[in-house]
Design a protein around this motif. Structure first.
Motif, PDB file in Angstrom:
ATOM      1  N   ALA A 185       0.824  -1.207   0.000  1.00 52.11           N
ATOM      2  CA  ALA A 185       0.000   0.000   0.000  1.00 52.11           C
ATOM      3  C   ALA A 185       0.857   1.256   0.000  1.00 52.11           C
ATOM      4  O   ALA A 185       0.557   2.228  -0.707  1.00 52.11           O
ATOM      5  N   MET A 186       1.952   1.252   0.762  1.00 50.71           N
ATOM      6  CA  MET A 186       2.814   2.431   0.838  1.00 50.71           C
ATOM      7  C   MET A 186       3.548   2.668  -0.483  1.00 50.71           C
ATOM      8  O   MET A 186       3.714   3.816  -0.916  1.00 50.71           O
ATOM      9  N   LEU A 187       3.967   1.607  -1.146  1.00 52.52           N
ATOM     10  CA  LEU A 187       4.631   1.774  -2.447  1.00 52.52           C
ATOM     11  C   LEU A 187       3.654   2.299  -3.491  1.00 52.52           C
ATOM     12  O   LEU A 187       4.034   3.095  -4.368  1.00 52.52           O
ATOM     13  N   GLU A 188       2.409   1.890  -3.399  1.00 52.31           N
ATOM     14  CA  GLU A 188       1.398   2.397  -4.334  1.00 52.31           C
ATOM     15  C   GLU A 188       1.202   3.900  -4.158  1.00 52.31           C
ATOM     16  O   GLU A 188       1.163   4.661  -5.132  1.00 52.31           O
ATOM     17  N   ILE A 189       1.110   4.348  -2.903  1.00 55.29           N
ATOM     18  CA  ILE A 189       0.980   5.782  -2.631  1.00 55.29           C
ATOM     19  C   ILE A 189       2.230   6.532  -3.063  1.00 55.29           C
ATOM     20  O   ILE A 189       2.154   7.617  -3.657  1.00 55.29           O
TER      21      ILE A 189
END
Length: 295
Positions: A185-189
């Protein structure tokens, strides 16, 4: 979730009975950091760390570097971008590497552990104060306390995370510069933010998640990712070769040499027996008389 359920062995393999949990990650967006230092205060308060004396040296930065009592530092770096002065602020802390050099270098069992969610934690009760973890970290994060003779660093608030809370610094951030969740999720953001920066003219923007340490539990958005040194980050961090050699081939060579020495000693004893000292004076009590006297 308790820490015992998250614990894994030093080799990186889950301990028996440990449930598989997703890796957690902190996102640091340097482009939205305003240097308010709320994260610094939150870290000090939550971890009950003593105050550090400061000296004005002409910078807004609280301290020159991390210390054993200061685990989270906003660095202020000035950069001349084609005549435009830019503040390149970054949150300096433990990166919680997937392949942590501190853990690889540590010779004390249980002094450094990595949990199944990726957090790297120091257990000072088992620390022997050798400082090898300091040498093994490519980010120069762990700091030795000469008073306690132990080493300290950010724990990513594992006590909060283990019960479903965000790290204290993330909770205190007013601009959402800091976010917390699964790595996916953090890499997507982060990648979405990079696309926004590129559309705004920052063509060199990228996510800092170095593969040399297997990726990190703290991913960072950089506007000038081709020059991570501007932010105080190494370009291609890896576990120091000396540490890898010492804990790898050299360790096995030493073990083999020790076993070889024991084997040679055993063979020599079997073949030649006990070594006698020719200069040793015989004990008269050990002499057997040639005749006996009968009363």
């Amino acid at each position: 979730m308790s820490l015992e359920l998250l614990r894994i062995s030093a080799s990186g393999s889950p301990a028996p009975g440990v449930r598989s949990v997703p890796a957690v990650t902190k996102l640091v967006d340097t482009t939205t950091c305003i240097g308010c230092k709320a994260c610094e205060v939150a870290c000090q308060e939550w971890n009950d760390l003593p105050p550090e004396p400061t000296t004005q040296t002409g910078t807004y930065q609280t301290l020159p570097d991390l210390t054993a009592n200061f685990w989270n530092l906003i660095t202020f770096n000035e950069h001349d971008d084609s005549g435009t002065l830019r503040w390149l602020m970054r949150k300096d802390q433990c990166m919680h590497c997937s392949e942590p050099g501190c853990l690889i270098a540590c010779p004390a069992p249980g002094a450094i552990v990595q949990y199944a969610n990726g957090i790297v934690d120091f257990q000072q009760d088992h620390c022997i104060g050798c400082g090898y973890c300091v040498t093994g970290c490519p980010f120069d994060v762990p700091k030795f306390n000469p008073r306690t003779r132990r080493v300290y660093k950010c724990t990513l608030c594992v006590d909060r995370v283990s019960v479903g809370l965000q790290p204290a610094c993330v909770k205190a951030c007013p601009t959402s510069c800091l976010q917390f969740g699964t790595k996916e999720a953090m890499l997507e953001i982060a990648n979405r933010r990079v696309e926004q920066l590129k559309a705004s003219g920052f063509a060199r923007a990228a996510v800092y998640d170095p593969p040399g340490v297997g990726g990190t539990g703290v991913v960072t958005v950089l506007a000038f990712a081709d020059q991570p040194e501007l932010y105080g980050l190494p370009r291609d961090p890896t576990v120091p070769m000396a540490v890898s050699f010492w804990k790898g081939p050299l360790k096995w060579i030493g073990n083999l040499a020790m076993l070889g020495g024991l084997a040679v000693a055993a063979i020599h004893y079997v073949r030649f027996g006990r070594k006698e000292d020719p200069d040793q004076i015989p004990n008269p009590k050990d002499q057997i008389p040639n005749s006996t006297t009968r009363l």
